[in-house]
Write a protein that holds these residues in place. Structure first.
Motif, PDB file in Angstrom:
ATOM      1  N   GLU A 159       0.830  -1.207   0.000  1.00  0.00           N
ATOM      2  CA  GLU A 159       0.000   0.000   0.000  1.00  0.00           C
ATOM      3  C   GLU A 159       0.861   1.252   0.000  1.00  0.00           C
ATOM      4  O   GLU A 159       0.574   2.218  -0.707  1.00  0.00           O
ATOM      5  N   ILE A 160       1.932   1.229   0.784  1.00  0.00           N
ATOM      6  CA  ILE A 160       2.843   2.382   0.812  1.00  0.00           C
ATOM      7  C   ILE A 160       3.428   2.634  -0.576  1.00  0.00           C
ATOM      8  O   ILE A 160       3.576   3.786  -1.008  1.00  0.00           O
ATOM      9  N   CYS A 161       3.736   1.548  -1.268  1.00  0.00           N
ATOM     10  CA  CYS A 161       4.357   1.654  -2.594  1.00  0.00           C
ATOM     11  C   CYS A 161       3.338   1.759  -3.719  1.00  0.00           C
ATOM     12  O   CYS A 161       3.705   1.733  -4.907  1.00  0.00           O
ATOM     13  N   ALA A 162       2.071   1.877  -3.367  1.00  0.00           N
ATOM     14  CA  ALA A 162       0.989   2.048  -4.348  1.00  0.00           C
ATOM     15  C   ALA A 162       0.983   0.952  -5.401  1.00  0.00           C
ATOM     16  O   ALA A 162       0.690   1.201  -6.576  1.00  0.00           O
ATOM     17  N   GLY A 163       1.331  -0.266  -4.978  1.00  0.00           N
ATOM     18  CA  GLY A 163       1.268  -1.403  -5.879  1.00  0.00           C
ATOM     19  C   GLY A 163       2.324  -1.422  -6.970  1.00  0.00           C
ATOM     20  O   GLY A 163       2.202  -2.168  -7.949  1.00  0.00           O
ATOM     21  N   LYS A 164       3.383  -0.619  -6.832  1.00  0.00           N
ATOM     22  CA  LYS A 164       4.395  -0.511  -7.886  1.00  0.00           C
ATOM     23  C   LYS A 164       5.436  -1.625  -7.855  1.00  0.00           C
ATOM     24  O   LYS A 164       6.193  -1.783  -8.819  1.00  0.00           O
ATOM     25  N   LEU A 165       5.498  -2.383  -6.756  1.00  0.00           N
ATOM     26  CA  LEU A 165       6.475  -3.465  -6.664  1.00  0.00           C
ATOM     27  C   LEU A 165       5.821  -4.807  -6.935  1.00  0.00           C
ATOM     28  O   LEU A 165       4.665  -5.029  -6.574  1.00  0.00           O
ATOM     29  N   SER A 166       6.561  -5.704  -7.547  1.00  0.00           N
ATOM     30  CA  SER A 166       6.086  -7.071  -7.743  1.00  0.00           C
ATOM     31  C   SER A 166       6.130  -7.805  -6.406  1.00  0.00           C
ATOM     32  O   SER A 166       6.721  -7.319  -5.428  1.00  0.00           O
ATOM     33  N   GLU A 167       5.521  -8.974  -6.347  1.00  0.00           N
ATOM     34  CA  GLU A 167       5.548  -9.757  -5.112  1.00  0.00           C
ATOM     35  C   GLU A 167       6.989 -10.091  -4.720  1.00  0.00           C
ATOM     36  O   GLU A 167       7.349 -10.026  -3.541  1.00  0.00           O
ATOM     37  N   ARG A 168       7.808 -10.430  -5.691  1.00  0.00           N
ATOM     38  CA  ARG A 168       9.217 -10.742  -5.410  1.00  0.00           C
ATOM     39  C   ARG A 168       9.938  -9.519  -4.844  1.00  0.00           C
ATOM     40  O   ARG A 168      10.692  -9.627  -3.875  1.00  0.00           O
ATOM     41  N   GLU A 169       9.685  -8.353  -5.438  1.00  0.00           N
ATOM     42  CA  GLU A 169      10.336  -7.132  -4.965  1.00  0.00           C
ATOM     43  C   GLU A 169       9.866  -6.749  -3.568  1.00  0.00           C
ATOM     44  O   GLU A 169      10.665  -6.263  -2.747  1.00  0.00           O
ATOM     45  N   LEU A 170       8.589  -6.966  -3.282  1.00  0.00           N
ATOM     46  CA  LEU A 170       8.077  -6.689  -1.941  1.00  0.00           C
ATOM     47  C   LEU A 170       8.779  -7.547  -0.897  1.00  0.00           C
ATOM     48  O   LEU A 170       9.147  -7.063   0.177  1.00  0.00           O
ATOM     49  N   LYS A 171       8.972  -8.817  -1.218  1.00  0.00           N
ATOM     50  CA  LYS A 171       9.651  -9.716  -0.281  1.00  0.00           C
ATOM     51  C   LYS A 171      11.118  -9.323  -0.122  1.00  0.00           C
ATOM     52  O   LYS A 171      11.676  -9.395   0.980  1.00  0.00           O
ATOM     53  N   GLU A 172      11.732  -8.899  -1.215  1.00  0.00           N
ATOM     54  CA  GLU A 172      13.130  -8.452  -1.140  1.00  0.00           C
ATOM     55  C   GLU A 172      13.235  -7.207  -0.261  1.00  0.00           C
ATOM     56  O   GLU A 172      14.147  -7.093   0.565  1.00  0.00           O
ATOM     57  N   TYR A 173      12.299  -6.287  -0.459  1.00  0.00           N
ATOM     58  CA  TYR A 173      12.338  -5.080   0.357  1.00  0.00           C
ATOM     59  C   TYR A 173      12.059  -5.394   1.821  1.00  0.00           C
ATOM     60  O   TYR A 173      12.725  -4.855   2.716  1.00  0.00           O
ATOM     61  N   ALA A 174      11.084  -6.260   2.079  1.00  0.00           N
ATOM     62  CA  ALA A 174      10.753  -6.616   3.461  1.00  0.00           C
ATOM     63  C   ALA A 174      11.964  -7.194   4.176  1.00  0.00           C
ATOM     64  O   ALA A 174      12.227  -6.870   5.339  1.00  0.00           O
ATOM     65  N   TRP A 175      12.719  -8.042   3.494  1.00  0.00           N
ATOM     66  CA  TRP A 175      13.896  -8.654   4.113  1.00  0.00           C
ATOM     67  C   TRP A 175      14.992  -7.600   4.319  1.00  0.00           C
ATOM     68  O   TRP A 175      15.688  -7.598   5.337  1.00  0.00           O
ATOM     69  N   TYR A 176      15.117  -6.675   3.365  1.00  0.00           N
ATOM     70  CA  TYR A 176      16.059  -5.569   3.531  1.00  0.00           C
ATOM     71  C   TYR A 176      15.671  -4.737   4.757  1.00  0.00           C
ATOM     72  O   TYR A 176      16.523  -4.409   5.591  1.00  0.00           O
ATOM     73  N   PHE A 177      14.405  -4.397   4.867  1.00  0.00           N
ATOM     74  CA  PHE A 177      13.882  -3.620   5.991  1.00  0.00           C
ATOM     75  C   PHE A 177      14.171  -4.324   7.309  1.00  0.00           C
ATOM     76  O   PHE A 177      14.608  -3.697   8.285  1.00  0.00           O
ATOM     77  N   ARG A 178      13.934  -5.625   7.339  1.00  0.00           N
ATOM     78  CA  ARG A 178      14.144  -6.394   8.568  1.00  0.00           C
ATOM     79  C   ARG A 178      15.618  -6.401   8.971  1.00  0.00           C
ATOM     80  O   ARG A 178      15.951  -6.196  10.144  1.00  0.00           O
ATOM     81  N   GLN A 179      16.481  -6.618   8.004  1.00  0.00           N
ATOM     82  CA  GLN A 179      17.909  -6.663   8.331  1.00  0.00           C
ATOM     83  C   GLN A 179      18.407  -5.310   8.820  1.00  0.00           C
ATOM     84  O   GLN A 179      19.203  -5.231   9.766  1.00  0.00           O
ATOM     85  N   GLU A 180      17.934  -4.250   8.206  1.00  0.00           N
ATOM     86  CA  GLU A 180      18.368  -2.909   8.598  1.00  0.00           C
ATOM     87  C   GLU A 180      17.816  -2.495   9.959  1.00  0.00           C
ATOM     88  O   GLU A 180      18.403  -1.654  10.647  1.00  0.00           O
TER      89      GLU A 180
END
Length: 234
Positions: free
Chosen positions: A77-98
């Protein structure tokens, strides 16, 4: 073994973790990461939206007492649907690690899980968590091979101590609640939720356990955080 099934909480019970999702640097790095994917949003705006969307989604649920929100849907929702499911998971893992300051197993956890399984009992994970964070962490810490079943609240839209989450786990594993014990570091979430189904409880107090827990009784209380003492009550 005293029980046939051992249900474990994760964070504060098996894994010692510290996270900080309010640090400015996290949101600044997030904005840079997302900009590379075509999502332009100010760090402060993103942080505000993150918390507001979570609260709105929780408030909008009436079907369960303790709803869980999928952080992937929040990020989408924050990204207004601009990321694919794979990209969302990649970002989520990046967010978690950071946002993670500490992530390690408590001393004695592997030996405890091995002991239980080597004696013919089942190990079950019942965690209030985000699968997009937790599954990579379970793999990173090599915990999956010691668990017979894994239940993560974000996959089901409900979290402990809600009876609905417990019912899902019991129905899917076909375990006998009266031959089961819950091991956790949070009285309200872990021990009280288990009682509704006749599941016994072993409480272990850790540094990240809720402070000022009410007086309560259970099969055992380990107040010094020594995981190795759990074996005395198995």
């Amino acid at each position: 073994m005293k029980y046939e099934n051992y249900v474990f909480d994760l964070y504060g019970t098996l894994i010692d973790i510290r996270t900080d999702e309010d640090q400015d640097e996290l949101w600044q790095k997030s904005a840079i990461w997302l900009e590379k994917k075509g999502v332009n949003i100010e760090p402060d705006v993103m942080r505000i939206q993150y918390h507001e969307i979570i609260e709105r989604k929780r408030a909008g649920r009436r079907d369960v007492r303790y709803p869980e929100v999928s952080v992937l849907k929040v990020f989408d929702e924050i990204c207004a649907g601009k990321l694919s499911e794979r990209e969302l998971k990649e970002y989520a893992w990046y967010f978690r690690q950071e946002s993670t300051l500490k992530l390690q197993l408590y001393d004695g956890i592997i030996e405890l899980l091995e002991y239980i399984r080597n004696n013919g009992a089942k190990t079950i994970l019942l965690s209030n968590a985000q699968a997009c964070f937790t599954m990579p962490e379970l793999k990173k810490l090599d915990l999956l091979k010691y668990l017979d079943h894994v239940f993560i609240s974000s996959d089901y839209g409900v979290c402990k101590p809600d009876e609905a989450f417990w019912k899902i786990m019991i129905d899917r594993t076909k375990i006998d609640p009266h031959k089961t014990v819950m091991i956790g570091n949070d009285y309200f979430s872990d021990i009280s939720g288990a009682r509704a189904f006749g599941v016994k409880g072993i409480y272990i107090h850790q540094d990240i356990s809720p402070q000022n827990e009410p007086e309560f009784t259970c099969e055992a209380k380990i107040m010094d955080g020594n995981v190795r003492k759990i074996a005395e009550y198995l």
